[in-house]
Scaffold this active site. Structure first.
Site, mmCIF file in Angstrom:
data_model
loop_
_atom_site.group_PDB
_atom_site.id
_atom_site.type_symbol
_atom_site.label_atom_id
_atom_site.label_comp_id
_atom_site.label_asym_id
_atom_site.label_seq_id
_atom_site.Cartn_x
_atom_site.Cartn_y
_atom_site.Cartn_z
ATOM 1 N N ASP A 181 0.855 -1.183 0.000
ATOM 2 C CA ASP A 181 0.000 0.000 0.000
ATOM 3 C C ASP A 181 0.891 1.233 0.000
ATOM 4 O O ASP A 181 1.579 1.511 0.990
ATOM 5 C CB ASP A 181 -0.894 -0.035 1.249
ATOM 6 C CG ASP A 181 -1.908 1.105 1.283
ATOM 7 O OD1 ASP A 181 -1.744 2.081 0.527
ATOM 8 O OD2 ASP A 181 -2.857 1.008 2.080
ATOM 9 N N HIS A 182 0.844 1.971 -1.094
ATOM 10 C CA HIS A 182 1.751 3.108 -1.239
ATOM 11 C C HIS A 182 1.395 4.279 -0.320
ATOM 12 O O HIS A 182 2.155 5.233 -0.185
ATOM 13 C CB HIS A 182 1.775 3.584 -2.695
ATOM 14 C CG HIS A 182 3.120 4.073 -3.125
ATOM 15 N ND1 HIS A 182 4.012 4.690 -2.272
ATOM 16 C CD2 HIS A 182 3.742 4.040 -4.334
ATOM 17 C CE1 HIS A 182 5.103 5.022 -2.924
ATOM 18 N NE2 HIS A 182 4.972 4.631 -4.181
#
Length: 459
Positions: A430-431
């Site tokens: 998850d950036h």
């Protein structure tokens, strides 16, 4: 007088709203004991067996296998005081008997997962008014009378009604596709008796009723049915929950996937040494075992991958423990059971925990609690001979590691080409939580540990 109680479908795991009925373990007339298993259901997370909190005699089953039921809905009625009068041969109608309300919270405490709110169940009116009137007027004595004919029940009835269960809300046994077919053709299932085992109504039964004949299906219809090369399966249970979770994850967390190819020959050689050691005798050590240990060690150095984005609180929650999820393919679909506090386990303990987890999942006995609150997940597509993939992050987590197949591959070693054991890794993260630097460092650490297990000594 008999005392009747209704048993509601309970919330077997926090937040569930419905479940599918898989199998009944009882039938009307059966005498049951407290905590006896009466039904197996499939929730959005697992298959669960439900015990009954009372002793008595089953008088009526309100739902059938294959039916989806909302939590709190009564699924059976029983007489908890059969000694007060002769146990009824068929279930009494709710309006004609003193059926007690759903059990209170206090009554259900001995059983895990009970205590659902009381609900009022409404029965849909039958489409065929003739059947409805017959059902309300007939007595037990007249149910078996031969004068109950197809003409009495209506022209669309192709077979006598299941008279033993007409009174008190007869539930026709039919799968969802058959129910839809009956609805489309205007056939009242309550007026049919199924020809399949157990009285289950089939597509053929519905077609016969629609054509007003007990003979063979029309040739045209038979050809259409037999030549069909499609089949439809209702989306429910684990498959439905998995799909919803994956869609939510894919459209909520901005996914980034990175790849790394490594030479794991030293790991495979170390594995052979362990198999010959006394300490690991009888212990199943697999590449997944090494990957699980590597993930736990690497997560300590890059805690971002073991954190989660809390949108509501606008916080990033860092976990000081690793509840390691292991994606497992089962007959019921994809599930992700967890190894709790995996970071506190030795390699041997991890091996035993993974073996137990896998066996339980394959048997379909993984409980909903065992699949909740993970922090990071591993999926192993290598067992299917696949090189790598781009996995979707499990909801509530920020990273998932994918293991590919270990294959003999030409590899440059000290300037020479040799055949080595090579593995491809991929990491989706998850950036919002994990930047490219942290994701790369974590993946590099896992790769280094698998390429040379001795590196664990430096961590």
């Amino acid at each position: 007088m008999p005392t009747y109680k209704q048993f509601p479908l309970s919330d077997t795991a926090e937040g569930l709203t419905e479940a599918d009925i898989l199998n009944w373990h009882v039938k009307p007339g059966d005498e049951v004991k407290v905590n006896q298993i009466v039904v197996e259901i499939e929730t959005a997370k697992a298959a669960v067996e439900l015990p009954i909190p009372w002793a008595g005699v089953i008088t009526e089953l309100h739902v059938e296998p294959g039916q989806t039921v909302e939590v709190g809905t009564p699924i059976l009625t029983m007489d908890v005081d059969p000694g007060g009068a002769a146990a009824p041969a068929a279930a009494p109608a709710p309006a004609a008997a003193a059926v007690e309300e759903a059990p209170a919270e206090e009554e259900m405490k001995p059983l895990v997962g009970y205590g659902s709110k009381a609900v009022v169940t409404k029965r849909r009116a039958r489409k065929n008014p003739n059947v409805a009137s017959v059902s309300s007027e007939l007595t037990n004595a007249t149910l078996a009378e031969p004068k109950l004919t197809n003409a009495t029940l209506g022209k669309k009835s192709a077979a006598p009604v299941a008279v033993a269960q007409v009174k008190g809300g007869y539930v026709p046994l039919a799968k969802p596709p058959v129910r839809k077919l009956a609805k489309d053709l205007g056939v009242d299932l309550h007026a049919l008796t199924g020809t399949a085992a157990g009285g289950v109504i089939t597509r053929e039964d519905v077609h016969l009723a629609a054509n007003g004949s007990a003979g063979t299906l029309p040739v045209e219809q038979s050809i259409v049915d037999s030549s069909s090369r499609e089949r439809r399966v209702p989306i429910k249970g684990v498959r439905k929950a998995t799909a919803a979770a994956m869609v939510q994850s894919a459209f909520t967390a901005p996914h980034v996937t990175e790849f790394l190819t490594i030479d794991v020959t030293p790991m495979m050689e170390f594995r052979e040494k362990l198999k010959k050691s006394r300490e690991f005798a009888g212990v199943k050590v697999t590449p997944l075992t090494f990957a699980a240990k590597a993930v736990c060690l690497a997560a300590k150095r890059t805690p971002d991958v073991n954190a989660v984005w809390d949108e509501a609180a606008q916080e990033i929650v860092y976990k000081d423990y690793v509840h390691l999820g292991i994606a497992a393919a089962t007959p019921r679909g994809l599930i992700v059971p967890k190894v709790r506090d995996a970071d506190a386990m030795s390699l041997k303990e991890l091996a035993a925990a993974l073996t137990q987890l896998t066996e339980t999942a394959r048997e379909g006995k993984t409980s909903p609690a065992d699949m909740a609150n993970g922090t990071i997940t591993i999926t192993n597509v290598g067992v299917f001979g696949v090189d790598t993939g781009t996995p979707i992050i499990n909801p509530g987590e920020s990273a998932i590691l994918c293991l590919g197949a270990i294959k003999d591959t030409p590899w440059v070693v000290d300037g020479e080409i040799k055949v080595r054991k090579v593995l491809q890794l991929s990491l989706s993260f998850d950036h919002r939580v994990v930047d490219g630097q942290q994701g790369s460092e974590f993946l590099a650490d896992v790769g280094a540990l698998l390429a040379d297990p001795a590196m664990a000594m430096t961590y």
